[in-house]
Design a protein around this motif. Sequence first.
Motif, short mmCIF file in Angstrom:
data_model
loop_
_atom_site.label_atom_id
_atom_site.label_comp_id
_atom_site.label_asym_id
_atom_site.label_seq_id
_atom_site.Cartn_x
_atom_site.Cartn_y
_atom_site.Cartn_z
N TRP A 28 0.82 -1.22 0.00
CA TRP A 28 0.00 0.00 0.00
C TRP A 28 0.85 1.27 0.00
N ASN A 29 2.14 1.14 -0.02
CA ASN A 29 3.06 2.28 0.01
C ASN A 29 2.77 3.19 1.21
N VAL A 30 2.61 2.59 2.35
CA VAL A 30 2.26 3.34 3.56
C VAL A 30 3.35 4.33 3.91
N LYS A 31 4.59 3.96 3.77
CA LYS A 31 5.69 4.85 4.13
C LYS A 31 5.65 6.13 3.31
N ASN A 32 5.43 5.99 2.00
CA ASN A 32 5.36 7.17 1.14
C ASN A 32 4.17 8.05 1.50
N LYS A 33 3.03 7.42 1.78
CA LYS A 33 1.83 8.18 2.12
C LYS A 33 2.01 8.93 3.44
N ILE A 34 2.64 8.30 4.42
CA ILE A 34 2.88 8.96 5.70
C ILE A 34 3.81 10.15 5.51
N GLU A 35 4.84 9.98 4.69
CA GLU A 35 5.76 11.09 4.41
C GLU A 35 5.02 12.25 3.76
N LYS A 36 4.13 11.97 2.79
CA LYS A 36 3.37 13.03 2.12
C LYS A 36 2.43 13.73 3.10
N ILE A 37 1.76 12.96 3.95
CA ILE A 37 0.83 13.54 4.92
C ILE A 37 1.59 14.41 5.92
N ASN A 38 2.72 13.94 6.41
CA ASN A 38 3.53 14.74 7.34
C ASN A 38 4.01 16.02 6.68
N GLN A 39 4.40 15.94 5.41
CA GLN A 39 4.85 17.13 4.70
C GLN A 39 3.69 18.12 4.55
N TRP A 40 2.51 17.62 4.17
CA TRP A 40 1.33 18.50 4.05
C TRP A 40 0.99 19.13 5.40
N ALA A 41 1.05 18.33 6.51
CA ALA A 41 0.70 18.85 7.83
C ALA A 41 1.68 19.94 8.26
N SER A 42 2.96 19.76 7.93
CA SER A 42 3.93 20.79 8.32
C SER A 42 3.77 22.06 7.47
N GLU A 43 3.31 21.93 6.22
CA GLU A 43 3.08 23.10 5.38
C GLU A 43 1.77 23.81 5.72
N ASN A 44 0.75 23.07 6.17
CA ASN A 44 -0.57 23.63 6.46
C ASN A 44 -0.91 23.42 7.94
N ARG A 45 -0.18 24.07 8.79
CA ARG A 45 -0.33 23.86 10.23
C ARG A 45 -1.72 24.25 10.73
N LYS A 46 -2.24 25.36 10.29
CA LYS A 46 -3.55 25.82 10.78
C LYS A 46 -4.66 24.88 10.33
N THR A 47 -4.64 24.46 9.11
CA THR A 47 -5.67 23.53 8.61
C THR A 47 -5.58 22.20 9.34
N PHE A 48 -4.37 21.70 9.52
CA PHE A 48 -4.18 20.43 10.23
C PHE A 48 -4.70 20.53 11.67
N PHE A 49 -4.36 21.63 12.33
CA PHE A 49 -4.82 21.84 13.70
C PHE A 49 -6.35 21.90 13.75
N ALA A 50 -6.95 22.60 12.78
CA ALA A 50 -8.41 22.70 12.74
C ALA A 50 -9.05 21.32 12.52
N LEU A 51 -8.46 20.51 11.66
CA LEU A 51 -8.99 19.15 11.44
C LEU A 51 -8.91 18.30 12.71
N VAL A 52 -7.77 18.33 13.39
CA VAL A 52 -7.60 17.54 14.62
C VAL A 52 -8.59 17.99 15.69
N VAL A 53 -8.70 19.31 15.88
CA VAL A 53 -9.63 19.83 16.88
C VAL A 53 -11.07 19.49 16.50
N GLY A 54 -11.42 19.57 15.24
CA GLY A 54 -12.77 19.25 14.78
C GLY A 54 -13.13 17.79 15.02
N ILE A 55 -12.20 16.89 14.70
CA ILE A 55 -12.45 15.46 14.90
C ILE A 55 -12.60 15.14 16.39
N LEU A 56 -11.73 15.71 17.21
CA LEU A 56 -11.81 15.47 18.65
C LEU A 56 -13.10 16.06 19.24
#
Length: 163
Positions: A28-56
């Motif tokens: 499933w190429n999990v390693k590559n997907k995790i790297e892409k998600i981490n890169q996106w989260a570090s570039e879009n900190r506010k959006t990532f934070f909003a998603l985490v807070v919304g889900i919780l």
Amino acid sequence: MTTKGKQKELPKYKRQIRYVCWKLAKGWNVKNKIEKINQWASENRKTFFALVVGILSFAFVTTAISILYDMTRPSTDTAQMDFSGKTESIENIQPMMNGLRQIDERKKSEKIELKQLTDKGVAIHKELDSLLAIDVKSHEDSVRIIQDYRQLENIVNFLKKGK
């Protein structure tokens, strides 16, 4: 102590689970997907934070609603639930309590019978001692001695088997 180079051998089932997980992750190429998600989260900190807070927040609200619903349900609906989801009333425990009382009564009666049997054995022993103390014994005394001895022997054997 083990040396740095040696690792402890894992059980076979753990090795098999690790192998299956490794194959799935590789497929499933999990390693590559995790790297892409981490890169996106570090570039879009506010959006990532909003998603985490919304889900919780969503998880918290749904849990709170569930708890409030359970607390406000009528007491007749709060009977025990079995695993199939059907509600059942709490069983009457009176038969179980009667069974426990019967067991206790049997134990007490066994203790009383054991005590009576022991007392009878002591009485027979005393009578046997008094019969043996007689210097001149009649035929009836000898028969009585043999009977008492056999009774005492049976009582002792019974008590030994019980313990």
